[in-house]
Design an enzyme around this catalytic site. Structure first.
Site, PDB file in Angstrom:
ATOM      1  CE1 TYR A 281     -16.524 -33.305  52.550  1.00  0.00           C
ATOM      2  CE2 TYR A 281     -17.905 -34.712  53.914  1.00  0.00           C
ATOM      3  CZ  TYR A 281     -16.815 -33.894  53.765  1.00  0.00           C
ATOM      4  OH  TYR A 281     -16.012 -33.648  54.833  1.00  0.00           O
TER       5      TYR A 281
ATOM      6  CD  GLU B  84      -9.681 -34.339  53.296  1.00  0.00           C
ATOM      7  OE1 GLU B  84      -9.760 -33.115  53.493  1.00  0.00           O
ATOM      8  OE2 GLU B  84     -10.213 -35.170  54.046  1.00  0.00           O
TER       9      GLU B  84
ATOM     10  CD  GLU C 250     -11.016 -32.223  59.227  1.00  0.00           C
ATOM     11  OE1 GLU C 250     -10.374 -33.268  59.074  1.00  0.00           O
ATOM     12  OE2 GLU C 250     -12.168 -32.072  58.798  1.00  0.00           O
TER      13      GLU C 250
ATOM     14  CG  ASP D 135     -12.716 -34.061  51.860  1.00  0.00           C
ATOM     15  OD1 ASP D 135     -12.952 -34.319  53.052  1.00  0.00           O
ATOM     16  OD2 ASP D 135     -12.391 -34.934  51.025  1.00  0.00           O
TER      17      ASP D 135
ATOM     18  NE  ARG E 114     -13.975 -29.498  54.264  1.00  0.00           N
ATOM     19  CZ  ARG E 114     -14.656 -30.596  54.580  1.00  0.00           C
ATOM     20  NH1 ARG E 114     -14.038 -31.766  54.706  1.00  0.00           N
ATOM     21  NH2 ARG E 114     -15.959 -30.532  54.818  1.00  0.00           N
TER      22      ARG E 114
ATOM     23  NE  ARG F 241      -7.748 -35.308  55.714  1.00  0.00           N
ATOM     24  CZ  ARG F 241      -8.291 -34.651  56.728  1.00  0.00           C
ATOM     25  NH1 ARG F 241      -7.528 -33.887  57.485  1.00  0.00           N
ATOM     26  NH2 ARG F 241      -9.567 -34.760  56.990  1.00  0.00           N
TER      27      ARG F 241
ATOM     28  CD  GLU G 115     -11.535 -38.204  56.037  1.00  0.00           C
ATOM     29  OE1 GLU G 115     -11.081 -37.042  56.001  1.00  0.00           O
ATOM     30  OE2 GLU G 115     -12.752 -38.435  56.052  1.00  0.00           O
TER      31      GLU G 115
ATOM     32  CG  HIS H 127     -15.937 -37.159  51.384  1.00  0.00           C
ATOM     33  ND1 HIS H 127     -16.793 -38.185  51.652  1.00  0.00           N
ATOM     34  CD2 HIS H 127     -15.477 -36.752  52.572  1.00  0.00           C
ATOM     35  CE1 HIS H 127     -16.884 -38.383  52.958  1.00  0.00           C
ATOM     36  NE2 HIS H 127     -16.091 -37.523  53.551  1.00  0.00           N
TER      37      HIS H 127
ATOM     38  CD1 TRP I 236     -22.222 -39.404  51.533  1.00  0.00           C
ATOM     39  CD2 TRP I 236     -20.639 -39.742  53.098  1.00  0.00           C
ATOM     40  NE1 TRP I 236     -22.288 -38.374  52.408  1.00  0.00           N
ATOM     41  CE2 TRP I 236     -21.334 -38.540  53.385  1.00  0.00           C
ATOM     42  CE3 TRP I 236     -19.608 -40.147  53.933  1.00  0.00           C
ATOM     43  CZ2 TRP I 236     -21.023 -37.739  54.486  1.00  0.00           C
ATOM     44  CZ3 TRP I 236     -19.295 -39.358  55.018  1.00  0.00           C
ATOM     45  CH2 TRP I 236     -20.003 -38.186  55.284  1.00  0.00           C
TER      46      TRP I 236
HETATM   47  C1  CS2 Z   1     -14.330 -35.450  56.284  1.00  0.00           C
HETATM   48  C2  CS2 Z   1     -14.946 -36.092  57.473  1.00  0.00           C
HETATM   49  O1  CS2 Z   1     -13.356 -33.976  57.818  1.00  0.00           O
HETATM   50  C3  CS2 Z   1     -13.219 -34.528  56.713  1.00  0.00           C
HETATM   51  O2  CS2 Z   1     -12.267 -34.367  55.958  1.00  0.00           O
HETATM   52  O3  CS2 Z   1     -13.872 -36.342  55.319  1.00  0.00           O
HETATM   53  O4  CS2 Z   1     -15.877 -35.184  57.979  1.00  0.00           O
HETATM   54  C4  CS2 Z   1     -15.650 -37.406  57.236  1.00  0.00           C
HETATM   55  O5  CS2 Z   1     -16.698 -37.211  56.313  1.00  0.00           O
HETATM   56  C5  CS2 Z   1     -16.185 -37.920  58.552  1.00  0.00           C
HETATM   57  O6  CS2 Z   1     -15.125 -37.970  59.476  1.00  0.00           O
HETATM   58  C6  CS2 Z   1     -16.793 -39.297  58.389  1.00  0.00           C
HETATM   59  O7  CS2 Z   1     -17.159 -39.806  59.658  1.00  0.00           O
HETATM   60 MG    MG Z   2     -12.085 -35.728  54.445  1.00  0.00          MG
END
Ligand code: CS2
Ligand code: MG
Length: 402
Positions: free
Chosen positions: A159, A236, A339, A210, A147, A283, A262, A212, A402
């Site tokens: 991020y 993602e 991941e 990502d 990634r 995810r 996620e 995010h 975020w």
């Molecule tokens: C992120 C995460 O790994 C990822 O794809 O989106 O690091 C996420 O920011 C954290 O799990 C938040 O606690």
């Molecule tokens: Mg993520």
């Protein structure tokens, strides 16, 4: 076999973890992860005050009935706290089941479907050049999938990019830090980043990115289209997924594969995404998705629609979840990718485990159960400290995702 005791361990070897330990009258115990980054004590309290009293005296082999009891019996359903608590119980019971039957959990999920589990690592940098160096470092470590995130001019932080030379750990002690964001600057930057990565590393390396949760569906559609020449493995969290039909807009504009989930905690968060084939990878993983009992049903539903798994594996999911995820990844047919954000040395010492990494693949090991433990003496040396994920504001001060 009967459950005789259960309790919550909270430790913070660099970051907070919530672990449920379930003990039985045959001396076998199981571990479950209940970590919810930034809201850890909510899950700990849900377990201690409301769940554990209902477990005592139950047969730990009754994973289905106990899952239904905790899900339907609470009346108030779903949500990240409830489902992380249910997940911690469920994973601990499957750990007990594997140990009692003297077999690794993957054998309870259908047995091995592959010899190893392809993982992706996180390469990042404050600019494109630094990110390229980190991609090179990951290829030298043997990763077949990486990634890539990078900072860009005009934003003080973004991020996925570590602040300094150290590891990227988003949760920070003290009150939430405030990040800044500009979708316009980001959308200009990302295609340039992946053009450079492909030029430097060729076509074989799987590349992921990502977003995010930060784009609108049409912005994500545009980005996906502009990334098509670079053939990403996935893009993602392109847009906040409360509006599942927003992903139809993305699908109408791009063939770049989409990964999401996620932050999901049940199949109902992604039921429309899956049955409409608006996504390619799911995810949602064991700790946030209700444990093996619910994730297996969700993954089997996803398989009907060509959707594969791509479990979340950030450092805020403990080694208990990494171990559980690898058992699941090894067994299910519609596995996609896993991941891997390596935990700190301190965390690995608190959670001794059997899983291994070699040549871009991981394996959970063949120990009975999950093959992970909790060193409670060492854990006690790392007391909990409240920590928060950052919040994010657009350049005009508007609060955003975020
Ligand atoms: C992120 C995460 O790994 C990822 O794809 O989106 O690091 C996420 O920011 C954290 O799990 C938040 O606690
Ligand atoms: Mg993520």
């Amino acid at each position: 076999m009967k459950i005789t005791n259960a309790y919550v361990n909270i430790t913070s070897p660099g970051r907070n973890f919530v672990t449920l330990k379930v003990e039985t009258d045959e001396g076998i115990y199981g571990l479950g992860d209940g970590t919810l980054n930034g809201r850890e004590l909510a899950v700990a309290s849900y377990l201690t005050e409301h769940v554990i009293p209902c477990l005592l005296g139950r047969d730990p082999f009754q994973t289905e009935d106990i899952w239904q009891y905790l899900y339907r019996g609470a009346y108030w359903r779903r949500g990240p706290v409830t489902m992380a608590a249910i997940a911690a119980v469920d994973v601990a019971l499957w750990d007990i089941k594997g140990k009692a039957l003297n077999t690794p959990v993957y054998n309870l999920l259908g047995g091995k479907s592959r010899e190893g589990v392809m993982v992706y690592g996180h390469a990042n940098g404050k600019d494109i050049e630094q990110a390229l160096d980190d991609v090179a470092r990951h290829t030298e470590m043997g990763f077949k999938a990486v990634r890539v995130q990078s900072g860009f001019a005009g934003l003080a932080s973004t991020y996925g990019v570590a602040k300094g030379a150290g590891r990227y750990e988003p949760a920070e002690r003290g009150l939430p830090t405030e990040n800044e964001w500009s979708s316009e600057l980001y959308l200009r930057h990302v295609p340039k980043l992946f053009r450079r990565v492909r030029e430097a590393f060729g076509e074989d390396l799987h590349l992921l990115h990502d977003c995010h949760h930060r784009l609108t569906p049409i912005e994500a559609g545009r980005l996906g289209k502009e990334l098509e020449p670079f053939r990403l493995f996935w893009m993602e969290d392109p847009t906040p997924a409360e509006l599942q039909e927003g992903f139809r807009v993305i699908r109408e504009h791009t063939t770049t594969p989409i990964a999401v989930g996620e932050v999901f905690n049940s199949v109902w968060d992604c039921h429309d995404l899956i049955r409409n084939q608006w996504i390619d990878y799911l995810r949602m993983t064991l700790v946030h998705g209700g444990g093996f009992t619910h994730i297996k049903k969700t993954a089997d539903f996803a398989a009907l629609y060509h959707v594969r798994t791509g479990f979340h594996g950030a450092t805020d999911l403990s080694p208990v979840t990494m171990a559980a995820a690898l058992h699941f990844d090894l067994a299910i047919h519609n596995f996609g990718i896993q991941e891997l954000m390596p935990h700190s040395v301190e965390t690995d010492a608190v959670f001794p485990h059997n899983y291994t990494f070699k040549d871009g693949l991981m394996h959970p090991g063949d120990a009975p159960g999950l093959g992970v433990d909790l060193d409670e003496t060492l854990a006690a040396k790392y007391p909990y400290q409240r920590a928060y994920l950052p919040i994010n504001r657009k350049l005009d001060g508007t609060l955003t995702d975020w």
